[in-house]
Write a protein that holds these residues in place. Structure first.
Motif, PDB file in Angstrom:
ATOM      1  N   MET A  68       0.834  -1.186   0.000  1.00 22.81           N
ATOM      2  CA  MET A  68       0.000   0.000   0.000  1.00 22.81           C
ATOM      3  C   MET A  68       0.875   1.246   0.000  1.00 22.81           C
ATOM      4  SD  MET A  68      -3.011   1.220   2.527  1.00 22.81           S
ATOM      5  CE  MET A  68      -1.868   2.339   3.320  1.00 22.81           C
ATOM      6  N   LEU A  69       0.574   2.169  -0.888  1.00 21.51           N
ATOM      7  CA  LEU A  69       1.380   3.369  -1.052  1.00 21.51           C
ATOM      8  C   LEU A  69       0.754   4.595  -0.401  1.00 21.51           C
ATOM      9  CD1 LEU A  69       2.281   2.850  -4.809  1.00 21.51           C
ATOM     10  CD2 LEU A  69       3.631   2.198  -2.803  1.00 21.51           C
ATOM     11  N   LYS A  70      -0.573   4.681  -0.464  1.00 22.56           N
ATOM     12  CA  LYS A  70      -1.247   5.863   0.085  1.00 22.56           C
ATOM     13  C   LYS A  70      -2.700   5.535   0.373  1.00 22.56           C
ATOM     14  CE  LYS A  70      -2.082   9.372  -2.653  1.00 22.56           C
ATOM     15  NZ  LYS A  70      -1.899  10.581  -3.503  1.00 22.56           N
ATOM     16  N   ALA A  71      -3.248   6.160   1.419  1.00 28.72           N
ATOM     17  CA  ALA A  71      -4.669   6.011   1.750  1.00 28.72           C
ATOM     18  C   ALA A  71      -5.241   7.384   2.054  1.00 28.72           C
ATOM     19  CB  ALA A  71      -4.855   5.082   2.943  1.00 28.72           C
ATOM     20  N   GLU A  72      -6.376   7.688   1.445  1.00 24.83           N
ATOM     21  CA  GLU A  72      -7.035   8.982   1.637  1.00 24.83           C
ATOM     22  C   GLU A  72      -8.470   8.769   2.106  1.00 24.83           C
ATOM     23  OE1 GLU A  72      -4.879  11.740  -1.810  1.00 24.83           O
ATOM     24  OE2 GLU A  72      -6.917  10.965  -2.113  1.00 24.83           O
ATOM     25  N   LEU A  73      -8.855   9.499   3.122  1.00 20.13           N
ATOM     26  CA  LEU A  73     -10.246   9.545   3.554  1.00 20.13           C
ATOM     27  C   LEU A  73     -10.885  10.767   2.912  1.00 20.13           C
ATOM     28  CD1 LEU A  73     -12.574   8.526   5.342  1.00 20.13           C
ATOM     29  CD2 LEU A  73     -11.627   9.914   7.205  1.00 20.13           C
ATOM     30  N   ARG A  74     -11.884  10.541   2.057  1.00 15.74           N
ATOM     31  CA  ARG A  74     -12.554  11.638   1.341  1.00 15.74           C
ATOM     32  C   ARG A  74     -13.935  11.868   1.954  1.00 15.74           C
ATOM     33  NH1 ARG A  74     -10.642  12.848  -3.954  1.00 15.74           N
ATOM     34  NH2 ARG A  74     -12.755  13.513  -4.426  1.00 15.74           N
ATOM     35  N   VAL A  75     -14.117  13.043   2.501  1.00 20.83           N
ATOM     36  CA  VAL A  75     -15.372  13.389   3.168  1.00 20.83           C
ATOM     37  C   VAL A  75     -15.892  14.704   2.610  1.00 20.83           C
ATOM     38  CG1 VAL A  75     -16.472  13.925   5.377  1.00 20.83           C
ATOM     39  CG2 VAL A  75     -14.653  12.213   5.279  1.00 20.83           C
ATOM     40  N   PHE A  76     -17.184  14.749   2.321  1.00 22.10           N
ATOM     41  CA  PHE A  76     -17.783  16.001   1.857  1.00 22.10           C
ATOM     42  C   PHE A  76     -18.326  16.755   3.065  1.00 22.10           C
ATOM     43  CE2 PHE A  76     -20.863  18.878   0.025  1.00 22.10           C
ATOM     44  CZ  PHE A  76     -20.243  19.289  -1.147  1.00 22.10           C
ATOM     45  N   LYS A  77     -17.774  17.955   3.320  1.00 27.80           N
ATOM     46  CA  LYS A  77     -18.226  18.792   4.444  1.00 27.80           C
ATOM     47  C   LYS A  77     -19.334  19.732   3.970  1.00 27.80           C
ATOM     48  CE  LYS A  77     -16.697  22.850   6.525  1.00 27.80           C
ATOM     49  NZ  LYS A  77     -17.985  23.359   6.329  1.00 27.80           N
ATOM     50  N   TRP A  78     -20.470  19.622   4.654  1.00 29.11           N
ATOM     51  CA  TRP A  78     -21.603  20.453   4.292  1.00 29.11           C
ATOM     52  C   TRP A  78     -21.593  21.768   5.074  1.00 29.11           C
ATOM     53  CZ3 TRP A  78     -25.074  19.008   0.521  1.00 29.11           C
ATOM     54  CH2 TRP A  78     -24.983  17.675   0.082  1.00 29.11           C
ATOM     55  N   LYS A  79     -22.250  22.742   4.509  1.00 33.54           N
ATOM     56  CA  LYS A  79     -22.428  24.034   5.184  1.00 33.54           C
ATOM     57  C   LYS A  79     -23.559  23.886   6.204  1.00 33.54           C
ATOM     58  CE  LYS A  79     -23.644  28.859   4.215  1.00 33.54           C
ATOM     59  NZ  LYS A  79     -23.973  29.837   3.147  1.00 33.54           N
ATOM     60  N   LEU A  95     -13.070   5.830   1.291  1.00 36.12           N
ATOM     61  CA  LEU A  95     -11.672   5.574   1.595  1.00 36.12           C
ATOM     62  C   LEU A  95     -11.030   5.127   0.286  1.00 36.12           C
ATOM     63  CD1 LEU A  95      -9.380   5.262   3.693  1.00 36.12           C
ATOM     64  CD2 LEU A  95     -10.084   2.866   3.938  1.00 36.12           C
ATOM     65  N   VAL A  96      -9.960   5.816  -0.117  1.00 35.53           N
ATOM     66  CA  VAL A  96      -9.310   5.530  -1.403  1.00 35.53           C
ATOM     67  C   VAL A  96      -7.902   5.010  -1.124  1.00 35.53           C
ATOM     68  CG1 VAL A  96      -8.700   6.436  -3.666  1.00 35.53           C
ATOM     69  CG2 VAL A  96     -10.623   7.431  -2.407  1.00 35.53           C
ATOM     70  N   LEU A  97      -7.602   3.814  -1.646  1.00 35.66           N
ATOM     71  CA  LEU A  97      -6.299   3.190  -1.436  1.00 35.66           C
ATOM     72  C   LEU A  97      -5.532   3.104  -2.746  1.00 35.66           C
ATOM     73  CD1 LEU A  97      -7.111   0.201   0.964  1.00 35.66           C
ATOM     74  CD2 LEU A  97      -6.750   2.615   1.491  1.00 35.66           C
ATOM     75  N   PHE A  98      -4.273   3.501  -2.709  1.00 35.76           N
ATOM     76  CA  PHE A  98      -3.352   3.382  -3.837  1.00 35.76           C
ATOM     77  C   PHE A  98      -2.327   2.316  -3.465  1.00 35.76           C
ATOM     78  CE2 PHE A  98      -5.121   7.570  -3.798  1.00 35.76           C
ATOM     79  CZ  PHE A  98      -5.274   7.952  -5.124  1.00 35.76           C
TER      80      PHE A  98
END
Length: 387
Positions: free
Chosen positions: A123-134, A230-233
């Motif tokens: 595994m090279l990289k892991a990103e947690l992608r979350v959309f923040k609402w107003k 969750l995005v894994l590279f």
């Protein structure tokens, strides 16, 4: 015709030892239905080449891939799946996992089932992608909030226990995607699923009070385009080895076209003398189309893009004297001379094979309906030569 080409492509991928094995099985089992069983075994072999694992079943017809995965694919690959340029993709596999849990007041819990990641993958990289609402109805005097991301240490205890991974200040009255680097945490989960209890995100006002509003949008999960991921590279070890016949820099020297058009110009490969003596009986080494249609193979229901690609194949003879455009090695030249002079009856002419290969990319759903982007080396014959 497409079905015939698809079966031909599958059989081309079988190595000689496998073909011999199939041939021997045919002789030992005269009652077996040869065509259906050979095709079944060939498709199994093709499945191994693409490293799919279990083939997906019952993909929801209305299921749509996340927009950021479509955008990543378009940056990495052309419409036919061909790699635009090496090195764009970090690793050779990108997986996106949807969040599987709901939120509680003031906090947002996330769980991603990453069991499909191979234990041998790096595994090279892991990103947690979350959309923040107003937030709605928030007093104007507050302009920022602190966002804390925790790794949950267990899945049962409340109040929760966790390790703080990262914190940042965010504008309170704006909305959009936020990405958090969680590589170190997730790398431990890949090696041991039992440690994966998910993430927790808290939103805190400057006063120190937790927000009682879910800014991560978990209560808005009906909006598919704003789900959390969750995005894994990673690199799964399938990288091809450099082609020993022709390094990339040598392609220009031989005048070989690297375009994805149909077959390369046949005169590039023809020795003038060989063309005059054997105009039809011995066609010279050249590249020919070989289109792989995923619908014909039965994979169209879960492969998002491309729907097929042109693998090309090399065919023809390498008769002495061979033209310079064939990119023949010194060994191949000597072999063709020995064959032409009949110095050894067991020596055949050199073989017409790919001397430059390109990679392709596939975007598809796995059996958990997660979207995966994979890059495959050595899948398209760019040029052919005598070796």
């Amino acid at each position: 015709m497409k079905a015939i080409l698809a079966i031909f492509f599958i059989l081309v991928l079988l190595d000689p030892a496998t073909l011999l094995h199939l041939s021997l099985k045919e002789r030992k089992s005269p009652l077996r239905t040869s065509s259906s069983e050979v095709v079944s075994e060939a498709i199994q072999k093709l499945q191994e080449v693409f490293a799919f694992g279990e083939l997906p079943h019952n993909i929801t017809p209305a299921k749509k891939p996340p927009q950021f995965m479509l955008e990543l694919y378009s940056r990495v690959a052309g419409p036919d799946g061909s790699t635009k340029a090496p090195g764009i993709l970090e690793g050779n596999v990108v997986r996106s996992f949807e969040n599987k849990v709901l939120s509680e007041a003031g906090t947002s819990f996330f769980f991603f089932n990453i069991s499909s990641v191979g234990r041998k993958e790096r595994m090279l990289k892991a990103e947690l992608r979350v959309f923040k609402w107003k937030p709605l109805g928030m007093p104007a005097r507050y302009h920022f909030c602190r966002v804390d991301v925790y790794e949950l240490l267990d899945s049962a205890s409340r109040p929760w226990r966790g390790n703080l991974i990262t914190s940042r200040l965010l504008p309170l009255h704006s909305q959009g995607w936020e990405m958090f680097n969680v590589t170190q945490t997730v790398s431990g989960w890949v090696g041991d699923d039992s440690t994966n209890h998910g993430f927790l995100i808290t939103f805190t006002l400057p006063s120190g009070n937790f927000l009682d509003t879910d800014l991560s949008g978990l209560t808005k999960q009906n909006l598919d385009s704003k789900r959390s991921y969750l995005v894994l590279f990673s690199d799964d070890g399938r990288r091809g080895v450099p082609n020993p016949y022709m390094p990339p820099a040598k392609a220009k020297e031989t005048g070989i076209s690297l375009s994805s058009e149909d077959s390369l110009h046949p005169t590039t490969y023809k020795s003038r003398k060989a063309r005059d003596v054997y105009p039809d009986r011995y066609p010279s080494c050249q590249r020919k189309p070989l289109y792989v249609d995923f619908e014909d193979i039965g994979w169209a229901g879960w492969i998002i893009s491309p729907k097929g690609y042109n693998a090309y194949h090399c065919t023809g003879t390498c008769i002495f004297p061979m033209g310079k455009g064939l990119g023949a090695t010194n060994h191949a030249t000597v072999q063709s001379i020995v064959h032409a002079l009949k110095l050894n009856k067991d020596i055949a002419t050199p073989c017409c094979v790919p001397d430059r290969l390109n990679s392709i990319n596939l975007l598809y759903f796995d059996d958990e309906e997660n979207v995966v982007l994979k890059q495959y080396d050595d899948m398209v014959a760019v040029s052919c030569g005598c070796h």
